[in-house]
Design a protein around this motif. Structure first.
Motif, short mmCIF file in Angstrom:
data_model
loop_
_atom_site.label_atom_id
_atom_site.label_comp_id
_atom_site.label_asym_id
_atom_site.label_seq_id
_atom_site.Cartn_x
_atom_site.Cartn_y
_atom_site.Cartn_z
N CYS A 144 0.60 -1.23 0.06
CA CYS A 144 0.09 -0.07 0.27
C CYS A 144 1.16 1.01 -0.33
N GLU A 145 0.64 2.44 -0.13
CA GLU A 145 0.68 3.89 0.17
C GLU A 145 1.80 3.76 1.05
N GLU A 146 1.21 3.51 2.12
CA GLU A 146 1.79 3.50 3.28
C GLU A 146 2.70 3.81 3.55
N GLU A 147 3.19 1.74 3.09
CA GLU A 147 4.37 0.67 3.51
C GLU A 147 5.17 1.42 2.48
N ILE A 148 4.82 2.03 0.93
CA ILE A 148 5.91 2.84 0.44
C ILE A 148 6.45 3.67 1.05
N ASP A 149 5.76 5.00 1.47
CA ASP A 149 6.39 6.27 1.62
C ASP A 149 7.72 5.17 3.37
N GLU A 150 6.92 4.55 3.75
CA GLU A 150 7.99 4.05 4.89
C GLU A 150 8.68 3.37 4.35
N PHE A 151 9.03 2.58 3.38
CA PHE A 151 10.30 2.43 3.31
C PHE A 151 11.27 3.37 2.07
N LEU A 152 10.55 4.46 1.42
CA LEU A 152 11.25 5.58 1.17
C LEU A 152 12.16 6.05 2.01
N LYS A 153 11.37 6.41 3.06
CA LYS A 153 11.82 7.28 4.15
C LYS A 153 12.83 6.75 4.98
N LYS A 154 13.63 5.60 5.38
CA LYS A 154 14.36 4.83 5.49
C LYS A 154 15.17 4.49 5.26
N LEU A 155 14.83 4.70 3.83
CA LEU A 155 15.89 4.66 2.37
C LEU A 155 16.91 6.37 2.34
N GLY A 156 15.91 6.96 2.57
CA GLY A 156 16.57 8.26 2.28
C GLY A 156 16.38 9.11 1.24
N THR A 157 16.38 8.71 0.09
CA THR A 157 17.20 8.93 -1.41
C THR A 157 15.26 9.84 -1.51
N THR A 158 14.34 10.40 -0.99
CA THR A 158 13.70 11.00 -1.72
C THR A 158 13.92 12.23 -1.12
N LEU A 159 13.23 13.74 -1.59
CA LEU A 159 13.06 15.09 -0.88
C LEU A 159 11.47 15.31 -0.54
N LYS A 160 10.88 15.13 0.56
CA LYS A 160 9.56 15.04 1.17
C LYS A 160 9.95 16.24 2.15
N PRO A 161 8.72 16.88 1.19
CA PRO A 161 8.14 18.21 2.75
C PRO A 161 7.95 17.81 3.69
N ASP A 162 7.19 18.65 5.09
CA ASP A 162 6.78 18.49 6.20
C ASP A 162 5.53 17.87 6.17
N PRO A 163 4.99 16.78 6.77
CA PRO A 163 3.46 16.53 6.16
C PRO A 163 2.53 17.70 7.09
N VAL A 164 1.64 17.57 5.83
CA VAL A 164 0.62 19.11 6.53
C VAL A 164 -0.43 18.45 7.77
N PRO A 165 -0.48 19.67 8.36
CA PRO A 165 -2.03 19.00 9.50
C PRO A 165 -3.00 18.69 8.90
N LYS A 166 -3.20 17.52 8.88
CA LYS A 166 -4.64 16.79 8.83
C LYS A 166 -6.23 17.98 9.24
N ASP A 167 -6.45 18.20 7.97
CA ASP A 167 -7.93 18.95 7.37
C ASP A 167 -8.73 18.21 8.28
N TYR A 168 -9.13 19.18 9.16
CA TYR A 168 -10.83 18.85 9.97
C TYR A 168 -11.65 19.52 9.69
N ARG A 169 -11.86 19.93 8.09
CA ARG A 169 -13.04 20.64 7.59
C ARG A 169 -14.30 19.46 7.46
N LYS A 170 -15.81 20.33 7.78
CA LYS A 170 -15.99 18.31 7.67
C LYS A 170 -17.45 19.30 6.96
#
Length: 400
Positions: A144-170
């Motif tokens: 899944c996308e979360e597993e791919i993100d964790e794998f890329l984060k461990k490798l440290g080969t990608t530039l990824k911005p800080d996570p955006v705060p969760k949108d709580y608008r309903k």
């Protein structure tokens, strides 16, 4: 002279006496073989029959001696080039140096110089390379996308911005948080102070219609009716999309209508699963993405007045990347110095914005903007909040 006939293996041979005399003369000139113990031929002519045996004399042809070829000369041995260079030449001897050069190949193009010599196989010029991929039996679950993100984060080969705060608008209609899918509820539109609606949730409400400028009319009316209507699919309040069939009371949320397989038409009507036609229809709409400019028609003056009158607030007012925190206030004696021909500068105004960092090219940080009073004049303050660095405060007497 009489002829003599011999029979051997059922074949008759006519043997003449004259030929026999001629053969006797040749016997004297050619050395004969040693006499065999066979009996002499009878002088008188008679017919003789023998089985597989002939009484003819067998003469041996003269055997020629084989000529012996002269002995071949011994092969000349040439020493290698590097050994021949070491041998010192004598004055009485002739020194011969043989250098073997490879035969030049015909050059067809300039690209052949850089190509390595290919190995030629007997009977074919090229070998085919075949790859066999063996897939093990069983179900394979793609990551899944979360597993791919964790794998890329461990490798440290990608530039990824800080996570955006969760949108709580309903959404006020379907009660789902954040922006929806483009081919689904779509983006959130501001209805009122801290009130949001999905574009398609509002557009596909029965009372709502769209003008040529892209304004959605009667959204508030549809919202007040939806507070009393229960969805036939999820049994929650806020349903506003009714079936177009006369006397049908089925009503859905827009997202629930898609899940229930309702049929949507290009004239902005909908039929529930009980009344929709079988098969496909020419006017059926299967793609709900809206890329044009669409907004909710509202009274902005009344909305701004409600923001000022409420004072303390526990909600968020956001415009793009600008988050509004406080309006501030102006006293009568401050009115002359705290405004210009285009803007007001109320004391206590506070807002924050996410914008590109001044230190890193591929990061964003938070900027806190506020207005204070100093010596009877407005003072504009910007506080730069960035992770890993101390807060930087910038001040000036003009907003620029």
């Amino acid at each position: 002279m009489k002829d003599i006939v011999f029979c051997s293996n059922n074949c008759f041979v006519l043997y003449s006496a004259a030929v026999q005399a001629k053969n006797s003369e040749n016997k004297e000139s050619v050395p004969s073989l040693p006499q065999s113990p066979m009996k002499e031929r009878p002088p008188k002519a008679f017919h003789q029959y023998s089985n597989n045996i002939s009484t003819l004399d067998v003469h041996c042809l003269p055997q020629l001696q084989e000529k012996v070829s002269p002995p071949s000369s011994p092969p000349i041995m040439f020493p290698p080039a590097f050994e021949a260079a070491k041998v010192e030449a004598k004055p009485d001897e002739l020194k011969v140096t043989v250098k073997l050069k490879p035969r030049l190949k015909a050059i067809h193009s300039s690209l052949d110089d850089c190509r390595p010599p290919s190995k030629k196989w007997k009977g074919m010029k090229w070998k085919k390379w075949s790859i066999q991929i063996v897939i093990p039996k069983g179900s394979f679950k793609p990551p899944c996308e979360e597993e791919i993100d964790e794998f890329l984060k461990k490798l440290g080969t990608t530039l990824k911005p800080d996570p955006v705060p969760k949108d709580y608008r309903k959404c006020c209609f379907c009660h789902e948080e954040g922006d929806g899918l483009t081919d689904g509820p779509a983006r959130l539109l501001n209805l009122d102070l801290d009130l949001w609606v999905h574009l398609n949730c509002a557009l596909w409400s029965t009372e709502v219609y769209e003008t040529q400028a892209g304004a959605l009319i009667n959204v508030e009316l549809a919202l007040r009716r939806g507070l009393q209507m229960k969805c036939m699919f999820c049994h929650k309040m806020g349903a506003t999309s009714s079936c177009h069939r006369l006397r049908c009371t089925n009503i859905y949320h827009f997202t629930c209508a898609i899940k229930a397989q309702c049929m949507f038409f290009k004239d902005k009507t909908m039929l529930c699963p009980m009344h929709k036609p079988k098969g496909t229809h020419e006017q059926e709409l299967s793609y709900f993405a809206v890329f044009r400019r669409v907004y909710v028609q509202r009274d902005e003056v009344r909305q701004i007045a409600s923001i000022v009158q409420r004072g303390e607030r526990d909600h968020t007012f956001r415009v793009g990347s600008l988050i509004f925190h406080a309006v501030g206030q102006l006293l009568p004696q401050q009115m002359q110095a705290f405004h210009s021909s285009k803007a007001l500068f109320p004391v206590g105004y506070e807002a924050s914005r996410l914008y590109w960092s001044m230190r890193y090219a591929n990061r964003r940080c938070r900027y806190l903007c506020s207005i204070e009073e100093k010596d009877g004049l407005p003072l504009f303050v910007i506080k730069v909040v960035e992770q890993g660095h101390e807060d930087l405060v910038l001040t000036d007497t003009t907003p620029k």
